[in-house]
Design a protein around this motif. Structure first.
Motif, PDB file in Angstrom:
ATOM      1  N   THR A 112      -0.527   6.869  -1.744  1.00 11.38           N
ATOM      2  CA  THR A 112      -1.296   5.827  -2.638  1.00 11.38           C
ATOM      3  C   THR A 112      -2.546   6.015  -3.107  1.00 11.38           C
ATOM      4  O   THR A 112      -3.214   5.247  -3.671  1.00 11.38           O
ATOM      5  CB  THR A 112      -1.384   4.537  -1.600  1.00 11.38           C
ATOM      6  N   ARG A 116      -5.128   3.836  -5.906  1.00 11.54           N
ATOM      7  CA  ARG A 116      -5.962   3.270  -5.351  1.00 11.54           C
ATOM      8  C   ARG A 116      -7.180   3.855  -6.296  1.00 11.54           C
ATOM      9  O   ARG A 116      -8.202   3.285  -6.392  1.00 11.54           O
ATOM     10  CB  ARG A 116      -6.410   3.651  -3.964  1.00 11.54           C
ATOM     11  N   ARG A 209      -1.686  -2.563   4.445  1.00  8.45           N
ATOM     12  CA  ARG A 209      -2.999  -2.992   3.878  1.00  8.45           C
ATOM     13  C   ARG A 209      -4.349  -2.657   4.945  1.00  8.45           C
ATOM     14  O   ARG A 209      -5.176  -2.057   4.344  1.00  8.45           O
ATOM     15  CB  ARG A 209      -3.161  -4.513   3.840  1.00  8.45           C
ATOM     16  N   GLU A 213      -6.573   0.054   2.786  1.00  6.81           N
ATOM     17  CA  GLU A 213      -7.552  -0.655   1.838  1.00  6.81           C
ATOM     18  C   GLU A 213      -8.812  -0.827   2.647  1.00  6.81           C
ATOM     19  O   GLU A 213      -8.760  -1.375   3.861  1.00  6.81           O
ATOM     20  CB  GLU A 213      -7.016  -2.158   1.421  1.00  6.81           C
ATOM     21  N   TYR A 216     -11.420  -3.930   5.695  1.00  6.06           N
ATOM     22  CA  TYR A 216     -10.711  -4.844   6.658  1.00  6.06           C
ATOM     23  C   TYR A 216     -10.948  -4.235   8.246  1.00  6.06           C
ATOM     24  O   TYR A 216     -10.684  -3.049   8.407  1.00  6.06           O
ATOM     25  CB  TYR A 216      -9.137  -5.067   6.418  1.00  6.06           C
ATOM     26  N   VAL A 222      -6.617  -9.492   7.618  1.00  8.51           N
ATOM     27  CA  VAL A 222      -5.828  -9.193   6.419  1.00  8.51           C
ATOM     28  C   VAL A 222      -4.834 -10.127   6.093  1.00  8.51           C
ATOM     29  O   VAL A 222      -4.780 -10.776   4.868  1.00  8.51           O
ATOM     30  CB  VAL A 222      -4.995  -7.696   6.697  1.00  8.51           C
ATOM     31  N   LEU A 302       0.898  -2.243  -2.648  1.00  7.65           N
ATOM     32  CA  LEU A 302      -0.721  -2.333  -2.719  1.00  7.65           C
ATOM     33  C   LEU A 302      -1.097  -3.666  -3.623  1.00  7.65           C
ATOM     34  O   LEU A 302      -0.419  -3.946  -4.658  1.00  7.65           O
ATOM     35  CB  LEU A 302      -0.904  -1.193  -3.487  1.00  7.65           C
ATOM     36  N   LYS A 303      -2.083  -3.781  -3.341  1.00 12.37           N
ATOM     37  CA  LYS A 303      -2.924  -4.914  -4.109  1.00 12.37           C
ATOM     38  C   LYS A 303      -3.026  -4.396  -5.664  1.00 12.37           C
ATOM     39  O   LYS A 303      -4.085  -3.410  -5.550  1.00 12.37           O
ATOM     40  CB  LYS A 303      -4.112  -5.814  -3.350  1.00 12.37           C
ATOM     41  N   THR A 305      -1.336  -3.388  -7.741  1.00 12.40           N
ATOM     42  CA  THR A 305      -0.290  -2.311  -8.219  1.00 12.40           C
ATOM     43  C   THR A 305       0.073  -2.608  -9.790  1.00 12.40           C
ATOM     44  O   THR A 305       0.296  -3.769 -10.100  1.00 12.40           O
ATOM     45  CB  THR A 305       0.916  -2.315  -7.319  1.00 12.40           C
TER      46      THR A 305
END
Length: 382
Positions: A112, A116, A209, A213, A216, A222, A302-303, A305
């Motif tokens: 990832t 990112r 997550r 990420e 968190y 999360v 993923l947030k 994406t």
């Protein structure tokens, strides 16, 4: 009025078959069912039934507490088979995930990092050694186990659901002759993989997550943030490719394991080493075949994406990183999956052998108690 007589007649009735619920092996009192077939031709009917002796031997001649202390394996007979599989699969899965957690974290970071870091970033991918150093530098030793708790929580029901579902689907996909074909094994593995994945998928998203990420600290943090900003659907982002990825992986893995074990000579089939080596080989083939879909699934979870579908993600990854981008993190993933899968399947195999051994030992004790009871009765009568 003449005296009535009981008549027992045994004959084959063409077309009369056992119900699917009637097993061909094992005691009749456990699995026998009423079987009948009616025909309106000429007003006749074909009927067959089995009269069962009341099951009393198990209660009357079961092991005493002293006998169970002397033969502890026989006590496993009282544990339901599904419960034994559940516990063994859950414990083995949790241990395997904890041992291989650092490799899993490295794999996720390699898979990832490009997304990112951003499309315009000069450094779009990192290597295995670089990922190890990056985690250690930014987060310390604990960073290698970041996100492991939700993974362990997830693996408990996941392993249980997967093994239980596999055994259930194998029974459903048996042919009319009672045998399970290669296609049946593949279908049972695929269905088991999808069933367990669907049930535990939200925990997998939370783990990802939390692992990749920043900002968190807890799983609940999360989850609340995802609900507030993205809605409940965010817990199932990437479910499609996840199901597509796990179905062939479990199908190939379980099928090869079963077939190779079945092909081994009898003297090797019962050895733990044979189960372990067979599990490693089956996991290696399955991982090599199905890994690209796992990379697609992770990047879609993923947030932010840029990918909306599998067909969109595959060419996007190849355009950005080349074909090798589909196999980013393959080495740590293979190192993680091989022990994971081998521990799970080997433990499952051992548990089935233990269950069979416990039933055999239990029956031996019952037979011994029955013989002693007969001897005592004969002595009293004489």
């Amino acid at each position: 009025m003449g005296e009535e007589r009981a008549i027992v007649q045994v004959k084959a009735i063409p077309g009369l078959r056992l119900f699917e619920t009637t097993a061909r092996d094992g005691p009749l009192w456990k699995n026998a069912r009423l079987n009948c077939r009616f025909s309106r031709r000429g007003g006749s009917a074909h009927f067959a039934c089995v009269s069962l002796v009341e099951k009393t031997d198990q209660k009357d001649f079961g092991p005493s507490p002293a006998q169970l202390l002397k033969h502890p394996l026989a006590a496993l007979h009282y544990v339901p088979r599904d419960a034994a599989i559940f516990l063994a699969g859950a414990i083995a899965g949790a241990a395997a995930k904890t041992v291989t957690a650092p490799l899993d974290r490295i794999k996720l970071l390699m898979q990832t990092h490009g997304v990112r870091a951003g499309q315009e970033s000069a450094k779009k991918a990192i290597g295995f050694i670089e990922a190890i150093l990056l985690i250690g530098k930014e987060e310390g030793i604990k960073g290698y186990w970041k996100g492991n708790l939700p993974q362990v929580i997830r693996i408990l029901p996941y392993s249980a659901a997967q093994l239980f579902a596999y055994e259930t689907y194998k029974k459903l996909f048996k042919g009319k002759d009672g045998e399970l074909s290669v296609i049946g094994r593949l279908a049972a593995g695929a269905c088991a993989g999808m069933t367990s994945t669907f049930v535990t998928y939200p925990l997998d998203v939370l783990r990802l997550r939390l692992a990749v990420e920043p900002g968190y600290r807890t799983m609940s943090e999360v989850a609340l943030n995802m609900l507030r900003e993205e809605g409940i659907a965010s817990f199932y982002y990437g479910l499609g490719p996840s199901l597509l990825g796990i179905a062939p992986y479990i199908a190939v893995n379980f099928c090869i394991f079963d077939l190779v074990k079945k092909a081994l000579p009898e003297k090797y089939r019962e050895k733990t080493q044979a189960s372990l080596l067979t599990a490693v080989a089956s996991a290696a083939i399955a991982t090599l075949t199905c890994y690209p879909l796992d990379t697609v699934r992770r990047q879609m979870q993923l947030k932010g994406t840029p990918y909306k579908s599998v067909l969109d993600a595959i060419p996007g990854i190849i355009e950005r990183d080349g074909v090798i981008g589909l196999y980013r993190g393959f080495v740590p993933n293979a190192l993680k999956n091989l022990p994971n899968s081998s521990i799970k399947l080997t433990t499952f195999d051992i548990v089935k052998r233990l269950i069979a051994a416990s039933e055999k030992e239990f029956q031996q004790i019952v037979e011994e108690n029955r013989k002693e009871e007969k001897q005592d009765t004969s002595i009293k009568q004489s």
